[in-house]
Design a protein around this motif. Structure first.
Motif, PDB file in Angstrom:
ATOM      1  N   LEU A   1       1.145  -0.909   0.334  1.00 23.42           N
ATOM      2  CA  LEU A   1       0.251   0.460  -0.182  1.00 23.42           C
ATOM      3  C   LEU A   1       1.053   1.018   0.360  1.00 23.42           C
ATOM      4  O   LEU A   1       1.372   1.181   1.093  1.00 23.42           O
ATOM      5  CB  LEU A   1      -0.865  -0.084   1.361  1.00 23.42           C
ATOM      6  CG  LEU A   1      -1.727  -1.114   1.663  1.00 23.42           C
ATOM      7  CD1 LEU A   1      -2.712  -0.818   2.653  1.00 23.42           C
ATOM      8  CD2 LEU A   1      -2.202  -1.461   0.029  1.00 23.42           C
ATOM      9  N   LEU A   2       0.618   1.810  -0.677  1.00 24.92           N
ATOM     10  CA  LEU A   2       1.658   3.104  -1.463  1.00 24.92           C
ATOM     11  C   LEU A   2       1.213   4.135  -1.045  1.00 24.92           C
ATOM     12  O   LEU A   2      -0.010   4.928  -1.864  1.00 24.92           O
ATOM     13  CB  LEU A   2       1.935   3.404  -2.588  1.00 24.92           C
ATOM     14  CG  LEU A   2       2.987   4.082  -2.942  1.00 24.92           C
ATOM     15  CD1 LEU A   2       4.322   4.112  -2.708  1.00 24.92           C
ATOM     16  CD2 LEU A   2       3.666   4.559  -4.821  1.00 24.92           C
ATOM     17  N   VAL A   3       1.087   4.833   0.256  1.00 27.90           N
ATOM     18  CA  VAL A   3       0.860   6.089   0.667  1.00 27.90           C
ATOM     19  C   VAL A   3       1.183   7.022   0.358  1.00 27.90           C
ATOM     20  O   VAL A   3       2.469   7.254   0.343  1.00 27.90           O
ATOM     21  CB  VAL A   3       0.711   6.210   2.736  1.00 27.90           C
ATOM     22  CG1 VAL A   3      -0.131   7.151   2.961  1.00 27.90           C
ATOM     23  CG2 VAL A   3      -0.082   4.913   2.563  1.00 27.90           C
ATOM     24  N   ALA A   4       0.391   8.343   0.169  1.00 32.05           N
ATOM     25  CA  ALA A   4       0.832   9.250  -0.406  1.00 32.05           C
ATOM     26  C   ALA A   4       1.163  10.768   0.123  1.00 32.05           C
ATOM     27  O   ALA A   4       1.541  11.346  -0.080  1.00 32.05           O
ATOM     28  CB  ALA A   4      -0.167  10.206  -1.705  1.00 32.05           C
ATOM     29  N   PHE A   5       1.653  10.179   2.050  1.00 29.43           N
ATOM     30  CA  PHE A   5       1.588  11.232   2.695  1.00 29.43           C
ATOM     31  C   PHE A   5       2.109  10.207   3.386  1.00 29.43           C
ATOM     32  O   PHE A   5       2.443   9.418   3.580  1.00 29.43           O
ATOM     33  CB  PHE A   5       0.229  12.024   3.178  1.00 29.43           C
ATOM     34  CG  PHE A   5      -0.642  12.747   2.079  1.00 29.43           C
ATOM     35  CD1 PHE A   5       0.455  13.826   1.989  1.00 29.43           C
ATOM     36  CD2 PHE A   5      -1.205  12.212   1.403  1.00 29.43           C
ATOM     37  CE1 PHE A   5      -0.956  14.555   0.591  1.00 29.43           C
ATOM     38  CE2 PHE A   5      -2.395  12.602  -0.400  1.00 29.43           C
ATOM     39  CZ  PHE A   5      -1.517  14.167   0.328  1.00 29.43           C
ATOM     40  N   ALA A   6       3.090  11.785   4.285  1.00 33.53           N
ATOM     41  CA  ALA A   6       3.759  11.188   5.471  1.00 33.53           C
ATOM     42  C   ALA A   6       3.237  10.230   6.351  1.00 33.53           C
ATOM     43  O   ALA A   6       1.421  10.550   6.563  1.00 33.53           O
ATOM     44  CB  ALA A   6       4.583  12.284   6.146  1.00 33.53           C
ATOM     45  N   PRO A   7       3.813   9.425   7.988  1.00 36.82           N
ATOM     46  CA  PRO A   7       2.588   8.925   9.030  1.00 36.82           C
ATOM     47  C   PRO A   7       1.992  10.594   9.230  1.00 36.82           C
ATOM     48  O   PRO A   7       2.838  10.873   9.210  1.00 36.82           O
ATOM     49  CB  PRO A   7       3.764   8.190   9.114  1.00 36.82           C
ATOM     50  CG  PRO A   7       5.160   8.789   9.154  1.00 36.82           C
ATOM     51  CD  PRO A   7       4.979   9.481   7.540  1.00 36.82           C
ATOM     52  N   GLY A   8       1.207   9.758  10.016  1.00 37.51           N
ATOM     53  CA  GLY A   8      -0.126  10.033  11.130  1.00 37.51           C
ATOM     54  C   GLY A   8      -1.025  10.626  10.221  1.00 37.51           C
ATOM     55  O   GLY A   8      -2.031  12.084  10.957  1.00 37.51           O
TER      56      GLY A   8
ATOM     57  N   VAL B   1      -0.673  -0.755  -4.582  1.00 34.78           N
ATOM     58  CA  VAL B   1      -1.500  -0.179  -4.500  1.00 34.78           C
ATOM     59  C   VAL B   1      -2.043   1.221  -3.813  1.00 34.78           C
ATOM     60  O   VAL B   1      -1.196   1.397  -2.637  1.00 34.78           O
ATOM     61  CB  VAL B   1      -2.559  -0.929  -2.978  1.00 34.78           C
ATOM     62  CG1 VAL B   1      -3.375  -0.158  -2.943  1.00 34.78           C
ATOM     63  CG2 VAL B   1      -3.207  -2.073  -4.046  1.00 34.78           C
ATOM     64  N   LEU B   2      -2.523   2.223  -4.708  1.00 33.07           N
ATOM     65  CA  LEU B   2      -1.775   3.948  -4.477  1.00 33.07           C
ATOM     66  C   LEU B   2      -2.733   4.210  -3.023  1.00 33.07           C
ATOM     67  O   LEU B   2      -4.264   3.801  -3.417  1.00 33.07           O
ATOM     68  CB  LEU B   2      -2.060   4.773  -5.512  1.00 33.07           C
ATOM     69  CG  LEU B   2      -1.724   6.405  -5.505  1.00 33.07           C
ATOM     70  CD1 LEU B   2      -0.585   6.603  -4.187  1.00 33.07           C
ATOM     71  CD2 LEU B   2      -1.888   6.880  -6.460  1.00 33.07           C
ATOM     72  N   VAL B   3      -2.885   4.559  -2.152  1.00 35.58           N
ATOM     73  CA  VAL B   3      -3.768   4.745  -1.303  1.00 35.58           C
ATOM     74  C   VAL B   3      -3.799   6.405  -0.740  1.00 35.58           C
ATOM     75  O   VAL B   3      -2.424   6.695  -0.975  1.00 35.58           O
ATOM     76  CB  VAL B   3      -3.272   4.439   0.359  1.00 35.58           C
ATOM     77  CG1 VAL B   3      -4.191   5.160   1.548  1.00 35.58           C
ATOM     78  CG2 VAL B   3      -3.228   3.005  -0.039  1.00 35.58           C
ATOM     79  N   THR B   4      -4.350   7.380  -1.717  1.00 37.43           N
ATOM     80  CA  THR B   4      -3.986   8.447  -1.127  1.00 37.43           C
ATOM     81  C   THR B   4      -5.678   9.557  -1.209  1.00 37.43           C
ATOM     82  O   THR B   4      -6.597   9.003  -0.816  1.00 37.43           O
ATOM     83  CB  THR B   4      -3.780   9.512  -2.831  1.00 37.43           C
ATOM     84  OG1 THR B   4      -3.320  10.952  -3.014  1.00 37.43           O
ATOM     85  CG2 THR B   4      -5.004   9.179  -4.218  1.00 37.43           C
ATOM     86  N   THR B   5      -5.880  11.053  -1.286  1.00 45.02           N
ATOM     87  CA  THR B   5      -6.760  11.446  -1.131  1.00 45.02           C
ATOM     88  C   THR B   5      -7.285  12.291  -1.830  1.00 45.02           C
ATOM     89  O   THR B   5      -6.922  11.839  -3.102  1.00 45.02           O
ATOM     90  CB  THR B   5      -6.562  12.179   0.705  1.00 45.02           C
ATOM     91  OG1 THR B   5      -5.665  13.513  -0.400  1.00 45.02           O
ATOM     92  CG2 THR B   5      -5.148  11.967   1.477  1.00 45.02           C
TER      93      THR B   5
ATOM     94  N   VAL C   1     -10.334   9.029   1.299  1.00 44.38           N
ATOM     95  CA  VAL C   1      -9.727   7.786   0.711  1.00 44.38           C
ATOM     96  C   VAL C   1      -9.866   7.018   0.159  1.00 44.38           C
ATOM     97  O   VAL C   1     -10.585   6.721   0.325  1.00 44.38           O
ATOM     98  CB  VAL C   1      -8.971   7.688   2.329  1.00 44.38           C
ATOM     99  CG1 VAL C   1      -7.581   7.015   1.939  1.00 44.38           C
ATOM    100  CG2 VAL C   1      -8.193   8.588   3.145  1.00 44.38           C
ATOM    101  N   VAL C   2      -8.853   6.859  -1.188  1.00 40.62           N
ATOM    102  CA  VAL C   2      -8.971   5.890  -1.942  1.00 40.62           C
ATOM    103  C   VAL C   2      -8.176   5.178  -2.374  1.00 40.62           C
ATOM    104  O   VAL C   2      -7.111   5.651  -2.412  1.00 40.62           O
ATOM    105  CB  VAL C   2      -9.644   6.349  -3.658  1.00 40.62           C
ATOM    106  CG1 VAL C   2      -9.955   5.825  -4.878  1.00 40.62           C
ATOM    107  CG2 VAL C   2     -11.363   7.681  -3.322  1.00 40.62           C
ATOM    108  N   PHE C   3      -8.209   3.522  -2.862  1.00 37.08           N
ATOM    109  CA  PHE C   3      -7.539   2.607  -3.008  1.00 37.08           C
ATOM    110  C   PHE C   3      -7.390   2.685  -4.884  1.00 37.08           C
ATOM    111  O   PHE C   3      -8.751   2.498  -5.148  1.00 37.08           O
ATOM    112  CB  PHE C   3      -8.112   1.323  -2.811  1.00 37.08           C
ATOM    113  CG  PHE C   3      -7.931   1.433  -1.402  1.00 37.08           C
ATOM    114  CD1 PHE C   3      -7.328   2.009  -0.449  1.00 37.08           C
ATOM    115  CD2 PHE C   3      -7.469   0.094  -0.524  1.00 37.08           C
ATOM    116  CE1 PHE C   3      -6.761   1.890   1.401  1.00 37.08           C
ATOM    117  CE2 PHE C   3      -7.092  -0.815   1.043  1.00 37.08           C
ATOM    118  CZ  PHE C   3      -6.861   1.096   1.733  1.00 37.08           C
TER     119      PHE C   3
END
Length: 321
Positions: free
Chosen positions: A34-41, A90-94, A250-252
């Protein structure tokens, strides 16, 4: 001889189709990133970790969360667009994904590079203030900004909290407060907590616990009604600052050529997880509302949001960069 060739080609084609279907049916057979487009938190990170853990349990495969923040979500999106279209990245972004189509001249990818696999959840945007801020709500903060130098942080240019703040400050409050972009909502919230900046506009989930504990001030939420997690924080509407209902979603996403059966598998399992009472409770505790729906629903929603935020960008007067 030609007939043999035709039969051979047809057989090879059927074999190839069968192989794709079989591999999709067995998905996943190895770890999924899961590739998250933002920093932790931030909201994308919180959702990725919660849903990723549940997917790990359902799939009996490792689900790895990798944060790749920067450029308002564009860095991760560019990386995901180049990944193999097999469902293992999988891109996890907002909602920044929708915003960047208008706000960024060349984000490094296009919406056609992706397909939305599932809408996971939404959360209102939240304006927070530093502990030493001489204002207790957003209207007071705007009045304070007329006489004192102030800046506000966000998870990055092009995020919906950024646009919510621009709309609230410029269009509704008639005040210009400079923007300080961070690599994620977590770092922006920490900057306010440490009084390094006086204000931040973030997804509610990123700072709800900080407001509940009194570490930062909750100045306003951008939803139609007050949220259960922060009953004492007024809505921007209550404060006379417009009537918009702004959310961060948040969408995958997966690369566009990912096989339909793989997309349907991701969608079905995410939907099943969202219906679980434990998941619902955990989402509500951090200010999220589960959404779900079909992959087609997700595609249509992202398109409508892209158009809506594009109009807001034009109204606020932000120039593409």
């Amino acid at each position: 001889m030609r007939g043999v060739v035709k039969v051979g080609l047809a057989g090879a084609l059927l074999f190839a189709i069968g192989s794709v279907s079989a591999s999709a049916q067995d998905y996943p057979t190895k770890p999924v990133k899961l590739l998250v487009a933002f920093a932790p938190g931030g909201p994308a990170d919180s959702i990725a970790r919660l849903i990723g853990q549940k997917l790990n349990e359902r799939w009996n495969q490792s689900v790895i969360v990798e944060n790749r923040g920067g450029a308002g979500g564009n860095i991760a999106a560019m990386q995901a667009a180049k990944a193999d279209a097999d469902g293992y990245t999988v891109l996890v972004t907002t909602s920044a994904f929708a915003v960047n189509q208008t706000l960024t001249k060349n984000p490094g990818y296009t919406p056609d590079d992706f397909r939305a696999a599932a809408i996971v959840a939404t959360t209102p945007n939240l304006i927070i203030g530093a502990p030493n801020l001489k204002a207790n709500n957003l209207k007071e903060a705007i009045e304070l900004a007329r006489t004192e130098k102030m800046t506000y942080g966000t998870a990055g240019a092009g995020t919906t909290p950024h646009l919510s703040a621009e709309r609230l400050f410029k269009l509704e409050g008639k005040v210009d407060i400079p923007h300080a972009p961070f690599t994620g909502a977590g770092p922006a919230t920490q900057a306010v907590l440490g009084s390094h900046i006086p204000l931040a506009s973030v997804a509610l989930s990123a700072a709800v616990q900080n407001v509940q504990s009194g570490q930062v001030k909750g100045l306003a939420v951008t939803s139609k009604e007050r949220v259960k997690a922060l009953p004492n924080v007024p809505t921007a509407r209550e404060l006379g600052l417009g009537d918009a209902d702004d959310t961060t979603w948040v969408v995958f996403f997966v690369p566009a050529k990912t096989p339909d059966p793989v997309i349907q598998k991701i969608n079905a399992d995410v939907n099943a997880i969202l219906k679980d009472s434990d998941t619902e409770a955990k989402l509500e505790a951090i200010g999220f509302m589960p959404v779900g729906g079909s992959a087609n629903d997700a595609e249509a929603y992202v398109k409508s949001e892209t158009a809506r935020w594009g109009e807001i960008i034009r109204r606020v007067g932000l120039e593409p960069k």
